[in-house]
Design an enzyme around this catalytic site. Structure first.
Site, short mmCIF file in Angstrom:
data_model
loop_
_atom_site.label_atom_id
_atom_site.label_comp_id
_atom_site.label_asym_id
_atom_site.label_seq_id
_atom_site.Cartn_x
_atom_site.Cartn_y
_atom_site.Cartn_z
N GLU A 1 0.84 -1.21 0.00
CA GLU A 1 0.00 0.00 0.00
C GLU A 1 0.86 1.25 0.00
OE1 GLU A 1 -2.66 1.39 -0.52
OE2 GLU A 1 -4.32 0.89 0.79
N ASP B 1 -4.83 4.81 6.19
CA ASP B 1 -5.46 5.91 6.91
C ASP B 1 -6.51 5.33 7.86
OD1 ASP B 1 -6.44 8.36 7.69
OD2 ASP B 1 -7.41 8.84 5.79
N PHE C 1 -3.34 15.50 4.76
CA PHE C 1 -3.53 14.94 3.42
C PHE C 1 -2.26 15.15 2.61
CE2 PHE C 1 -4.98 14.46 -0.89
CZ PHE C 1 -5.78 13.33 -0.77
N ASP D 1 -2.36 10.68 -4.75
CA ASP D 1 -2.99 11.70 -5.60
C ASP D 1 -3.94 12.60 -4.83
OD1 ASP D 1 -5.01 9.56 -5.26
OD2 ASP D 1 -6.18 10.77 -6.65
P1 IMP Z 1 -8.10 3.92 4.14
O1 IMP Z 1 -9.06 2.89 3.64
O2 IMP Z 1 -8.80 5.09 4.77
O3 IMP Z 1 -7.02 3.36 5.03
O4 IMP Z 1 -7.43 4.59 2.89
C1 IMP Z 1 -6.47 4.02 2.12
C2 IMP Z 1 -6.43 4.70 0.76
O5 IMP Z 1 -6.92 6.04 0.83
C3 IMP Z 1 -5.01 4.81 0.26
O6 IMP Z 1 -4.65 3.71 -0.51
C4 IMP Z 1 -5.06 6.08 -0.57
O7 IMP Z 1 -5.50 5.78 -1.87
C5 IMP Z 1 -6.13 6.93 0.10
N1 IMP Z 1 -5.54 7.93 1.01
C6 IMP Z 1 -5.54 7.93 2.37
N2 IMP Z 1 -4.90 9.01 2.85
C7 IMP Z 1 -4.46 9.70 1.78
C8 IMP Z 1 -3.70 10.91 1.63
O8 IMP Z 1 -3.28 11.59 2.58
N3 IMP Z 1 -3.44 11.30 0.35
C9 IMP Z 1 -3.89 10.61 -0.74
N4 IMP Z 1 -4.58 9.47 -0.65
C10 IMP Z 1 -4.87 9.01 0.61
#
Ligand code: IMP
Length: 181
Positions: A99, A103, A152, A159
């Protein structure tokens, strides 16, 4: 492109160091696991997977899945969709998910459950970035490049609205970019 950068969080040198460190550890840990699957989650994993796999000195199968949770904004919706599935069976295989960032943990939680449901022998995670402050689902990543604050970020695969993945370092996005919308 640099005009959208508020500050650099992880430099190219730090990324390089992380890939070498993680690759070395994965090489040790997976030495006796046979041909394991390094599963990249598109599209954010591309630069990291490409650099990391060169530091893993073992035979591995590179596979990809396209799983989406964000829809152009900066907050995770929790709505996970599989847009492209991997092309091989994971049954009895050791899978290492690659990954760009973790987040809330929702994406990985869903993918890990799916892989176990399909009979994977083990499922672990290697992530370049971990944002533990954003976690909604408790989830531990075995291999972490850098832990970052809840901001972010863009660059090195990450992206904002599909842009800035090609910036070679990880940076905080200026608020003015998304507050305009
Ligand atoms: P989660 O499911 O919230 O853990 O998110 C994971 C996905 O969200 C990552 O693979 C990213 O594509 C996107 N993501 C989470 N945080 C960021 C960030 O700060 N910048 C850009 N994409 C993010």
């Amino acid at each position: 492109m640099e005009s959208v950068v508020k500050k650099i969080l992880v430099t190219e040198e730090q990324i390089d160091e992380a890939c070498k460190r993680l690759g070395k550890q994965i090489t040790i840990d997976y030495a006796d696991k046979g041909n394991f699957i390094l599963l990249g989650l598109l599209k954010g994993c591309i630069p990291f997977l490409s650099d990391l796999m060169k530091e893993i000195k073992l035979p591995l199968i590179a596979e990809f899945m396209d799983v989406t949770s964000y829809h152009g904004g900066i907050e995770s919706t929790g709505d996970i969709r599989i847009r492209m599935d991997l092309g091989t069976s994971v049954k009895d295989k050791h899978v290492l998910i690659c990954e760009d960032i973790v987040d809330t943990g929702r994406t990985l939680d869903t993918v890990m459950k799916l892989l176990y449901h399909r009979g994977a022998a083990s499922v672990e995670v290697v992530t370049l970035l971990d944002k533990p402050g954003g976690r909604v689902i408790p989830l531990n990543c075995k291999y972490i490049g850098h832990t970052i604050p809840t901001e972010f970020v863009i660059g090195y695969g990450l992206d904002y609205d599909e842009l800035y993945r090609n910036i070679p370092y990880v940076a905080v996005l200026k608020e003015s970019v998304y507050s305009k919308e």
